[in-house]
Design a protein around this motif. Structure first.
Motif, short mmCIF file in Angstrom:
data_model
loop_
_atom_site.label_atom_id
_atom_site.label_comp_id
_atom_site.label_asym_id
_atom_site.label_seq_id
_atom_site.Cartn_x
_atom_site.Cartn_y
_atom_site.Cartn_z
N HIS A 47 -3.70 8.06 5.73
CA HIS A 47 -3.71 9.51 5.90
C HIS A 47 -2.60 9.91 6.85
CE1 HIS A 47 -5.23 13.60 6.34
NE2 HIS A 47 -6.11 13.35 5.38
N SER A 48 -1.90 10.99 6.50
CA SER A 48 -0.78 11.46 7.32
C SER A 48 -1.25 12.23 8.55
CB SER A 48 0.13 12.36 6.48
OG SER A 48 -0.56 13.53 6.08
N GLY A 49 -2.51 12.66 8.54
CA GLY A 49 -3.03 13.47 9.64
C GLY A 49 -3.02 14.96 9.34
N TRP A 50 -2.32 15.36 8.29
CA TRP A 50 -2.29 16.75 7.87
C TRP A 50 -3.38 17.00 6.83
CZ3 TRP A 50 1.23 20.25 9.99
CH2 TRP A 50 2.23 19.70 10.79
N GLY A 98 -3.55 15.24 3.31
CA GLY A 98 -2.53 14.20 3.43
C GLY A 98 -3.04 12.80 3.10
N LEU A 99 -4.10 12.69 2.31
CA LEU A 99 -4.63 11.38 1.95
C LEU A 99 -3.77 10.73 0.86
CD1 LEU A 99 -6.95 9.31 2.25
CD2 LEU A 99 -8.13 10.53 0.41
N LYS A 100 -3.34 9.50 1.11
CA LYS A 100 -2.53 8.76 0.16
C LYS A 100 -3.33 7.55 -0.33
CE LYS A 100 1.01 11.42 1.17
NZ LYS A 100 1.56 12.41 0.22
N VAL A 101 -3.38 7.35 -1.62
CA VAL A 101 -4.15 6.27 -2.22
C VAL A 101 -3.25 5.48 -3.16
CG1 VAL A 101 -6.21 5.65 -3.52
CG2 VAL A 101 -6.22 7.73 -2.14
N LYS A 102 -3.35 4.16 -3.10
CA LYS A 102 -2.64 3.30 -4.05
C LYS A 102 -3.48 2.07 -4.34
CE LYS A 102 0.24 1.32 -0.38
NZ LYS A 102 1.63 1.12 0.08
N THR A 103 -3.36 1.56 -5.55
CA THR A 103 -4.11 0.38 -5.94
C THR A 103 -3.43 -0.89 -5.41
OG1 THR A 103 -2.91 0.17 -8.03
CG2 THR A 103 -4.89 1.54 -8.02
N ALA A 104 -4.16 -2.00 -5.48
CA ALA A 104 -3.60 -3.27 -5.02
C ALA A 104 -2.40 -3.68 -5.87
CB ALA A 104 -4.68 -4.35 -5.08
N LYS A 105 -2.42 -3.34 -7.15
CA LYS A 105 -1.30 -3.67 -8.02
C LYS A 105 -0.05 -2.91 -7.60
CE LYS A 105 -0.03 -3.98 -12.91
NZ LYS A 105 -0.47 -3.74 -14.31
N GLN A 106 -0.19 -1.62 -7.28
CA GLN A 106 0.95 -0.83 -6.82
C GLN A 106 1.47 -1.34 -5.48
OE1 GLN A 106 -0.87 3.02 -6.79
NE2 GLN A 106 -0.28 3.50 -8.90
N PHE A 107 0.55 -1.70 -4.60
CA PHE A 107 0.93 -2.21 -3.29
C PHE A 107 1.70 -3.52 -3.43
CE2 PHE A 107 -0.95 -2.95 1.25
CZ PHE A 107 0.34 -2.92 1.76
N LEU A 108 1.24 -4.41 -4.32
CA LEU A 108 1.90 -5.69 -4.53
C LEU A 108 3.29 -5.53 -5.12
CD1 LEU A 108 1.81 -8.79 -4.53
CD2 LEU A 108 0.64 -8.68 -6.74
#
Length: 199
Positions: free
Chosen positions: A132-135, A138-148
């Protein structure tokens, strides 16, 4: 006087219950304790001195005298969780008999081929990472596949550091971790030893 193991065990408990004065070489019996008489217990305690029956001292590692090794782990085809738990154990030093909870007794670990790590089942699609960016909104979500795919080194680092203590000591232990996406690393001068991960 021949002493059995059972008597030695009782004598150890008796030594805890009673107060042994080394200077006066005398034993002060607590009220209500009838395991042995004062005379027989004194003989047993004197016998314990010769067979190594003295109380053990708690070992505390000295940070200035810790010898650290370097290990290299090939993450190709390894399950992420199993790999991270083994690496975290080495970083903390829990595989050593000199492990001390409040001292960093761990070794250095190099992980190569981080982009080839695997996850079982459908965890690559179902596991989600949040930040979360704090704004507002501002929640950001990504899957494990995207992260990898985006950041394979950060993907493995997040798994390992998540198994370390979340305090100053844990951050210090995490600094001994080096992760690389390829099969090469710049730490050949340290002569790292290959570490095999179970499973």
């Amino acid at each position: 006087m021949k002493i059995s193991k059972k008597q030695l065990t009782k004598a150890c408990w008796y030594n805890i219950i009673c107060k042994y004065d080394v200077r006066r070489n005398s034993l002060h019996q607590s009220p209500g304790v009838n395991l042995f008489s004062i005379e027989s217990t004194m003989k047993i305690i004197s016998k314990l001195k010769f067979i190594g029956g003295q109380p053990m001292k708690t070992y505390m590692a000295n940070p200035d005298k810790i010898e650290r090794k370097w290990y290299v782990v090939d993450a190709a085809g390894q399950t992420l969780g199993r790999l991270a738990s083994e690496v975290a154990t080495v970083l903390r030093g829990k595989n050593k008999p000199t492990y001390t909870p409040h001292v960093d007794t761990g070794d250095y670990v190099i992980i190569i081929n981080a982009d080839k790590v695997v996850m079982t089942g459908k965890k690559l699609e179902n596991t989600k990472y949040y930040r979360h960016s704090g704004w507002l909104g501002g929640l950001k979500v990504k899957t494990a596949k995207q992260f990898l795919e985006q950041n394979p080194t950060g993907f493995v680092e997040a798994a390992v550091k998540g198994m370390l203590p979340h305090n100053t000591l844990g951050r210090k232990q995490g600094m001994k971790l080096f992760v690389y996406a390829g099969d090469k690393h710049p730490h050949a001068a340290q002569n790292p030893v290959e570490m095999k991960v179970k499973g």
